[in-house]
Design a protein around this motif. Structure first.
Motif, PDB file in Angstrom:
ATOM      1  N   ALA A 133      -2.479   3.184  12.122  1.00 51.36           N
ATOM      2  CA  ALA A 133      -3.094   2.471  11.006  1.00 51.36           C
ATOM      3  C   ALA A 133      -4.591   2.749  10.951  1.00 51.36           C
ATOM      4  N   ASP A 134      -5.100   3.022   9.741  1.00 53.65           N
ATOM      5  CA  ASP A 134      -6.556   3.101   9.575  1.00 53.65           C
ATOM      6  C   ASP A 134      -7.150   1.735   9.945  1.00 53.65           C
ATOM      7  N   TYR A 135      -8.236   1.760  10.671  1.00 54.57           N
ATOM      8  CA  TYR A 135      -8.890   0.504  11.076  1.00 54.57           C
ATOM      9  C   TYR A 135      -7.924  -0.409  11.843  1.00 54.57           C
ATOM     10  N   GLY A 195      -2.928  -2.989   6.087  1.00 50.25           N
ATOM     11  CA  GLY A 195      -3.092  -3.757   4.847  1.00 50.25           C
ATOM     12  C   GLY A 195      -3.206  -2.870   3.611  1.00 50.25           C
ATOM     13  N   GLY A 196      -4.142  -1.917   3.663  1.00 46.29           N
ATOM     14  CA  GLY A 196      -4.358  -1.064   2.492  1.00 46.29           C
ATOM     15  C   GLY A 196      -3.094  -0.329   2.085  1.00 46.29           C
ATOM     16  N   LEU A 197      -2.401   0.221   3.083  1.00 47.08           N
ATOM     17  CA  LEU A 197      -1.181   0.982   2.810  1.00 47.08           C
ATOM     18  C   LEU A 197      -0.113   0.086   2.164  1.00 47.08           C
ATOM     19  N   PHE A 198       0.037  -1.133   2.675  1.00 50.68           N
ATOM     20  CA  PHE A 198       1.061  -2.032   2.135  1.00 50.68           C
ATOM     21  C   PHE A 198       0.703  -2.499   0.715  1.00 50.68           C
ATOM     22  N   ILE A 199      -0.574  -2.685   0.467  1.00 52.29           N
ATOM     23  CA  ILE A 199      -0.990  -3.085  -0.886  1.00 52.29           C
ATOM     24  C   ILE A 199      -0.682  -1.957  -1.869  1.00 52.29           C
ATOM     25  N   ARG A 200      -0.985  -0.735  -1.445  1.00 53.33           N
ATOM     26  CA  ARG A 200      -0.702   0.405  -2.315  1.00 53.33           C
ATOM     27  C   ARG A 200       0.805   0.520  -2.575  1.00 53.33           C
ATOM     28  N   ILE A 255       2.002   7.266 -11.090  1.00 56.16           N
ATOM     29  CA  ILE A 255       2.309   5.907 -11.536  1.00 56.16           C
ATOM     30  C   ILE A 255       1.395   5.540 -12.706  1.00 56.16           C
ATOM     31  N   TYR A 256       0.169   6.060 -12.698  1.00 52.77           N
ATOM     32  CA  TYR A 256      -0.809   5.610 -13.695  1.00 52.77           C
ATOM     33  C   TYR A 256      -1.674   6.781 -14.172  1.00 52.77           C
ATOM     34  N   VAL A 257      -2.893   6.964 -13.684  1.00 57.71           N
ATOM     35  CA  VAL A 257      -3.740   8.051 -14.177  1.00 57.71           C
ATOM     36  C   VAL A 257      -4.136   8.973 -13.023  1.00 57.71           C
ATOM     37  N   ASP A 258      -4.576  10.148 -13.387  1.00 60.12           N
ATOM     38  CA  ASP A 258      -5.017  11.131 -12.394  1.00 60.12           C
ATOM     39  C   ASP A 258      -6.323  10.652 -11.761  1.00 60.12           C
ATOM     40  N   PRO A 259      -6.337  10.439 -10.444  1.00 63.03           N
ATOM     41  CA  PRO A 259      -7.570   9.935  -9.802  1.00 63.03           C
ATOM     42  C   PRO A 259      -8.730  10.909  -9.924  1.00 63.03           C
ATOM     43  N   GLU A 260      -8.407  12.199 -10.088  1.00 66.35           N
ATOM     44  CA  GLU A 260      -9.473  13.207 -10.207  1.00 66.35           C
ATOM     45  C   GLU A 260      -9.932  13.391 -11.651  1.00 66.35           C
ATOM     46  N   GLY A 281     -10.380  -4.692  -7.200  1.00 72.68           N
ATOM     47  CA  GLY A 281      -9.792  -5.483  -6.116  1.00 72.68           C
ATOM     48  C   GLY A 281      -8.959  -4.622  -5.194  1.00 72.68           C
ATOM     49  N   GLY A 282      -8.140  -3.777  -5.768  1.00 67.92           N
ATOM     50  CA  GLY A 282      -7.304  -2.904  -4.947  1.00 67.92           C
ATOM     51  C   GLY A 282      -8.147  -1.969  -4.098  1.00 67.92           C
ATOM     52  N   HIS A 283      -9.160  -1.409  -4.715  1.00 74.07           N
ATOM     53  CA  HIS A 283      -9.992  -0.440  -4.005  1.00 74.07           C
ATOM     54  C   HIS A 283     -11.104  -1.100  -3.198  1.00 74.07           C
ATOM     55  N   LYS A 299      -8.445   3.087   2.347  1.00 73.56           N
ATOM     56  CA  LYS A 299      -9.144   4.338   2.082  1.00 73.56           C
ATOM     57  C   LYS A 299      -8.156   5.338   1.489  1.00 73.56           C
ATOM     58  N   THR A 300      -8.668   6.479   1.107  1.00 78.98           N
ATOM     59  CA  THR A 300      -7.787   7.552   0.650  1.00 78.98           C
ATOM     60  C   THR A 300      -7.722   8.624   1.740  1.00 78.98           C
ATOM     61  N   HIS A 301      -6.766   9.525   1.585  1.00 76.97           N
ATOM     62  CA  HIS A 301      -6.474  10.447   2.685  1.00 76.97           C
ATOM     63  C   HIS A 301      -6.462  11.899   2.213  1.00 76.97           C
ATOM     64  N   GLY A 352      -5.137  13.903  -0.890  1.00 70.76           N
ATOM     65  CA  GLY A 352      -6.061  15.028  -0.755  1.00 70.76           C
ATOM     66  C   GLY A 352      -7.510  14.616  -0.971  1.00 70.76           C
ATOM     67  N   ILE A 353      -7.693  13.378  -1.415  1.00 70.67           N
ATOM     68  CA  ILE A 353      -9.039  12.836  -1.630  1.00 70.67           C
ATOM     69  C   ILE A 353      -9.425  12.067  -0.365  1.00 70.67           C
ATOM     70  N   GLU A 354     -10.686  12.118   0.021  1.00 75.34           N
ATOM     71  CA  GLU A 354     -11.115  11.430   1.247  1.00 75.34           C
ATOM     72  C   GLU A 354     -12.246  10.456   0.896  1.00 75.34           C
ATOM     73  N   THR A 391      -4.258 -11.839 -11.684  1.00 77.29           N
ATOM     74  CA  THR A 391      -3.714 -10.595 -12.231  1.00 77.29           C
ATOM     75  C   THR A 391      -2.741  -9.935 -11.264  1.00 77.29           C
ATOM     76  N   TRP A 392      -3.024 -10.024  -9.997  1.00 77.79           N
ATOM     77  CA  TRP A 392      -2.091  -9.497  -8.987  1.00 77.79           C
ATOM     78  C   TRP A 392      -0.736 -10.208  -9.127  1.00 77.79           C
ATOM     79  N   PHE A 393      -0.804 -11.518  -9.355  1.00 78.80           N
ATOM     80  CA  PHE A 393       0.431 -12.281  -9.574  1.00 78.80           C
ATOM     81  C   PHE A 393       1.181 -11.754 -10.794  1.00 78.80           C
TER      82      PHE A 393
HETATM   83 FE1  HEB Z   1      -5.531   2.943  -5.797  1.00 80.35          FE
HETATM   84  C1  HEB Z   1      -5.476   4.216  -2.622  1.00 80.35           C
HETATM   85  C2  HEB Z   1      -5.889   6.099  -7.067  1.00 80.35           C
HETATM   86  C3  HEB Z   1      -5.560   1.660  -8.979  1.00 80.35           C
HETATM   87  C4  HEB Z   1      -4.816  -0.200  -4.524  1.00 80.35           C
HETATM   88  N1  HEB Z   1      -5.615   4.796  -5.001  1.00 80.35           N
HETATM   89  C5  HEB Z   1      -5.561   5.092  -3.685  1.00 80.35           C
HETATM   90  C6  HEB Z   1      -5.581   6.491  -3.549  1.00 80.35           C
HETATM   91  C7  HEB Z   1      -5.728   7.034  -4.775  1.00 80.35           C
HETATM   92  C8  HEB Z   1      -5.749   5.949  -5.693  1.00 80.35           C
HETATM   93  C9  HEB Z   1      -5.841   8.493  -5.123  1.00 80.35           C
HETATM   94  C10 HEB Z   1      -5.518   7.236  -2.238  1.00 80.35           C
HETATM   95  C11 HEB Z   1      -4.155   7.449  -1.683  1.00 80.35           C
HETATM   96  C12 HEB Z   1      -4.336   8.115  -0.338  1.00 80.35           C
HETATM   97  O1  HEB Z   1      -4.024   7.468   0.677  1.00 80.35           O
HETATM   98  O2  HEB Z   1      -4.863   9.239  -0.293  1.00 80.35           O
HETATM   99  N2  HEB Z   1      -5.692   3.719  -7.667  1.00 80.35           N
HETATM  100  C13 HEB Z   1      -5.881   5.036  -7.973  1.00 80.35           C
HETATM  101  C14 HEB Z   1      -6.053   5.168  -9.386  1.00 80.35           C
HETATM  102  C15 HEB Z   1      -5.947   3.936  -9.924  1.00 80.35           C
HETATM  103  C16 HEB Z   1      -5.728   3.025  -8.834  1.00 80.35           C
HETATM  104  C17 HEB Z   1      -6.259   6.460 -10.119  1.00 80.35           C
HETATM  105  C18 HEB Z   1      -6.024   3.540 -11.404  1.00 80.35           C
HETATM  106  C19 HEB Z   1      -7.312   3.756 -11.982  1.00 80.35           C
HETATM  107  N3  HEB Z   1      -5.229   1.089  -6.600  1.00 80.35           N
HETATM  108  C20 HEB Z   1      -5.243   0.793  -7.917  1.00 80.35           C
HETATM  109  C21 HEB Z   1      -4.880  -0.586  -8.106  1.00 80.35           C
HETATM  110  C22 HEB Z   1      -4.636  -1.115  -6.861  1.00 80.35           C
HETATM  111  C23 HEB Z   1      -4.888  -0.042  -5.929  1.00 80.35           C
HETATM  112  C24 HEB Z   1      -4.764  -1.288  -9.441  1.00 80.35           C
HETATM  113  C25 HEB Z   1      -4.208  -2.479  -6.471  1.00 80.35           C
HETATM  114  C26 HEB Z   1      -4.444  -3.579  -7.133  1.00 80.35           C
HETATM  115  N4  HEB Z   1      -5.239   2.148  -3.905  1.00 80.35           N
HETATM  116  C27 HEB Z   1      -5.061   0.827  -3.616  1.00 80.35           C
HETATM  117  C28 HEB Z   1      -5.152   0.644  -2.200  1.00 80.35           C
HETATM  118  C29 HEB Z   1      -5.355   1.910  -1.643  1.00 80.35           C
HETATM  119  C30 HEB Z   1      -5.368   2.831  -2.753  1.00 80.35           C
HETATM  120  C31 HEB Z   1      -5.056  -0.668  -1.467  1.00 80.35           C
HETATM  121  C32 HEB Z   1      -5.574   2.244  -0.175  1.00 80.35           C
HETATM  122  C33 HEB Z   1      -4.343   2.725   0.493  1.00 80.35           C
HETATM  123  C34 HEB Z   1      -4.575   2.901   1.967  1.00 80.35           C
HETATM  124  O3  HEB Z   1      -5.509   2.334   2.547  1.00 80.35           O
HETATM  125  O4  HEB Z   1      -3.764   3.604   2.583  1.00 80.35           O
END
Ligand code: HEB
Length: 745
Positions: free
Chosen positions: A79-81, A85-90, A227-232, A267-269, A273-275, A315-317, A409-411
């Motif tokens: 687990a990071d740190y 938590g982060g992984l399960f939230i994602r 699932i949603y938009v291109d992070p890059e 809130g999510g971010h 971290k990203t990997h 692929g993003i760090e 909103t998470w609810f």
């Molecule tokens: Fe996030 C992570 C993208 C929204 C929560 N994201 C993440 C990543 C990416 C992203 C690329 C990294 C993966 C890896 O591992 O490498 N997101 C994104 C986008 C969006 C988002 C593009 C739309 C704008 N998120 C979001 C939301 C949430 C989240 C809404 C919740 C609420 N993410 C998250 C988390 C994480 C992420 C918690 C961390 C994971 C770990 O730590 O493993």
């Protein structure tokens, strides 16, 4: 590596191998979606009741187990740190975030992340590890916790453990056992990672600053495999302003407004971290393409240990905050206080780094070591859109408001597809007033009508038939009851007869409901309601019940008139809700483009009329015989939305006969397309004399044309099938009427 569209080196000559009907005639109507989720495919058995099984669960013990696991780093996937938590939230977010409000499909409700293709989407990389980490817990509790619930609850507990008390949590998501074949994910034959992964969904446009509104309906995501938009950034271009446009469309399709969108992203971010420590060349195929020895795990990383500091997911760090294992509003602090420059990650992806800032963001594995603040293109988007910017600034300055908005909103994110509140289970169900998106039904203090009342009310409705009430007849009673009940969709369990919303906007104005006709019926039923209720002390009948009862009375009369008397099951207890408690904007998505059961509407450039019938049937969770018998029965009842005679293949409409099937299958009628109707309308004439007999739509004729539907039609069109037809129709009718009655299940 990985997905190899349409290619397989072994051409199997057993179990479904070889060239098949679907290959020879790819345009033939596909009924597979109506066969899925059959009881026979459920290892728990068709009568498994999750609510009962869940009642055995010690929720607090489950919570303790999840809490312990969260910081119990495993050597096979450290687990990071020291915190998962982060992984399960994602995992929880990716499970819920597939929801799109247009057709209500996607979402966390069915535990779909376990199945292909979702399990193998690039966006779900490493979530195979998250689910495998949970297996010992899932194993411990077995069927008393569904995977669908467990994945969401793991994310929920993780957030609370990291310092943010949440609005609430409901269990009640029932696992399915195969991928949902009813969901349209797009038409591309390329996955995210290929430039072509969004080729088809923007109507050919490559203008990343102008195309987001063109996103094909009902899709939510910008690319196949996301699932949603291109992070890059859109099509991989690091353009934050253009990314904001994508985000608005995508989160909008998910049912989120600007404030909810910013809260979720920020809130999510806050967490994790990203990997992107290593290049993609070290990464093996996704689970569905990986070797059998990997046992369902994918993306094997061959660089050194392949885990922890060498892990690659996106692929993003990036490390967003100074508090990756604690709730804070540090995401917004970093966003506003830093100047970000475009850089490349060690894994070769584009990202943004505050080059001039202090290294203040903790390293996940080396205590006392820090990195410079980093962001995704899609994070910086929040600065490049006026509305997102202002909301982000508010969240920066009022952390409590940010926390409250995120929690609410998470609810919503996790529960949007759960349907009526009667499905919510467990100790953390919020006690307060329901939220508008939950389609609230008022709680009532009056007693429900009993069986005697039901008989009396049916009589009162039928007494209004005839010249006394022009426009009130078997046909209009049926179309009204059907319009109310069939607004239900199993995808997000919205709609249905309960609430009496067909008398409210927007349903009252749906074209398929034929508002003028509907008004006549509602007026008559309201009269019955008024005079009944006026005579009662403790009891009341709701309009919602009367609408369904009108259908029951009409079906029973039609069966009597066909000399096949039958009693239609009816369970009272529906309540009437109010316009104020009705989300007009999102209910508009329930308006059918076509409803073959009422012979309403027709296909479009991308879906034929008969495919829309199957789509509607799948949203009503009907199987093939149920769909068939309902269409044929509705025709016998003369229940076209407009009262027309199209497809009414009988000379005695209004009686519940199997005439539709008998006449459809009769060789003495020949069918020809009517000119100018684009093969939507057909003329049936006497084969010998040429005299016109009937007209019919594609929905009518598909029941005689498609080999499997014809086989079912033959059962109902047989000489001795009248009673079976009536019984099966009534059963299917009653099923539709009660689709939303989770309160009585
Ligand atoms: Fe996030 C992570 C993208 C929204 C929560 N994201 C993440 C990543 C990416 C992203 C690329 C990294 C993966 C890896 O591992 O490498 N997101 C994104 C986008 C969006 C988002 C593009 C739309 C704008 N998120 C979001 C939301 C949430 C989240 C809404 C919740 C609420 N993410 C998250 C988390 C994480 C992420 C918690 C961390 C994971 C770990 O730590 O493993």
């Amino acid at each position: 590596e990985g997905a190899d569209f349409g290619k397989c080196p072994i051409k199997s000559n057993v179990v479904g191998g070889g060239t098949r009907s679907q290959d020879w005639w790819p345009c033939a109507l596909n009924l597979a979606v109506l066969r899925q989720n059959a009881d026979a495919s459920n290892p728990l058995g068709g009568d498994f009741d999750y609510a009962t099984a869940f009642a055995q669960l010690d929720v607090e013990e489950l919570r303790k187990d999840l809490t312990a696991l969260q910081t119990d780093s495993q050597t096979w996937w450290p687990a990071d740190y020291g915190n998962y938590g982060g992984l399960f939230i994602r995992m929880a977010w990716h499970s819920a975030g597939t929801y799109r409000q247009i057709d209500g499909r996607g979402g966390a409700g069915m535990g779909q992340q376990r199945f292909s293709q979702l399990n193998s989407w690039a966006d779900n990389t490493s979530l195979d590890k998250a689910r495998r980490l949970l297996w010992p817990i899932k194993q411990k509790y077995g069927s008393s916790i569904s995977w669908a619930d467990l994945m969401e609850f793991a994310g929920h507990v993780a957030i609370e453990n990291m310092g943010l008390p949440l609005y609430g949590f409901a269990f009640g998501r029932v696992d399915t056992w195969q991928a949902d074949e009813g969901i349209y994910w797009g038409s591309e034959d390329a996955m995210y990672g290929d430039a072509d992964s969004n080729r088809d969904r923007y109507n050919g446009s490559t203008d990343i600053t102008g195309r987001s509104a063109l996103l094909e309906k009902p899709l939510g995501a910008t690319n196949m495999g996301l699932i949603y938009v291109d992070p890059e950034g859109p099509s991989g271009q690091p353009n934050p302003a253009a990314s904001a446009l994508d985000i608005r469309t995508t989160f909008g399709r998910m049912g989120m407004n600007d404030e909810e969108t910013v809260a979720l992203i920020g809130g999510g971010h806050t967490f994790g971290k990203t990997h992107g420590a290593v290049a993609s060349t070290y990464i093996g195929p996704e689970p569905n393409a990986a070797g059998i020895e990997l046992q369902g795990l994918g993306w094997h990383n061959s660089f050194k240990s392949g885990v922890a500091e060498y892990a690659r997911t996106s692929g993003i760090e990036v490390i967003w905050t100074r508090t990756p294992t604690n709730w804070s509003n540090d995401f917004f602090t970093s966003l506003f206080k830093n100047n970000f420059t475009l850089v490349e990650s060690p894994g070769g992806a584009t990202q943004w780094e505050a080059l001039g800032a202090n290294a203040s963001h903790p390293d996940p594995f080396v205590a006392g070591s820090f990195r410079k603040p980093t962001m995704l293109t899609s994070d910086l988007a929040l600065l490049h859109d006026t509305s997102y910017y202002n909301i982000s600034e508010t969240f920066l300055n009022t952390p409590a408001y940010f926390a409250e908005t995120f929690s609410r909103t998470w609810f919503k994110l996790l529960h949007r597809d759960m349907g009526p509140l009667s499905r919510y289970l467990g100790p953390y169900v919020p006690k307060g007033k329901p939220l508008l998106w939950q389609d609230p039904l008022p709680t009532v203090s009056y007693a429900t009508i009993d069986n005697n009342d039901v008989q009396q009310l049916k009589g009162a409705i039928l007494a209004l038939l005839g010249p006394a009430t022009p426009g009130l007849n078997v046909s209009s009673l049926i179309t009204t009851a059907w319009g109310a009940a069939s607004s239900f969709r199993i995808s997000d369990k919205r709609g249905g007869a309960n609430g009496g919303r067909i008398a409210l906007q927007p349903q009252r104005s749906f074209k398929a409901n034929n508002p003028e006709r509907l008004d006549v019926v509602l007026g008559a039923l309201q009269k019955v309601q008024k005079s009944f209720n006026a005579k009662q002390k403790k009891k009341q009948v709701s309009l919602a019940d009367l609408i369904v009862l009108g259908g029951v009375a009409a079906v029973e009369k039609a069966a009597r008139d066909a000399r096949s008397p039958v009693s239609v099951p009816f369970t009272p207890g529906r309540v009437d809700t109010t316009q104020d408690l009705t989300d007009v904007e999102t209910f508009a998505y329930l308006a059918p483009e076509a409803d073959g059961f009422r012979n309403y509407g027709h296909g479009n450039a991308r879906a034929r009329t008969e495919e829309l019938l199957v789509d509607k049937a799948s949203l009503l969770s009907l199987n093939i015989p149920e769909m068939t018998v309902l269409v044929g029965g509705m025709r016998a009842l003369g229940a076209n939305f407009d009262g027309s005679t199209t497809g009414i293949l009988t000379d005695r409409p209004g009686r519940l006969t199997n005439d539709f099937f008998v006449n459809l299958l009769n060789i003495s009628t020949v069918w020809t397309p009517v000119n100018g109707t684009a093969e939507e309308l057909f003329q049936g004439s006497d084969r010998v004399t040429g005299a016109p007999k009937y007209t019919a739509t594609r929905v009518d004729l598909i029941l005689g044309s498609h080999p499997e539907l014809r086989a079912v039609s033959e059962v109902y069109g047989s000489g001795n099938a009248q009673q079976k037809f009536v019984n099966d129709f009534v059963k299917a009718w009653a099923k539709v009427a009660d689709l939303d009655r989770y309160d009585i299940r």
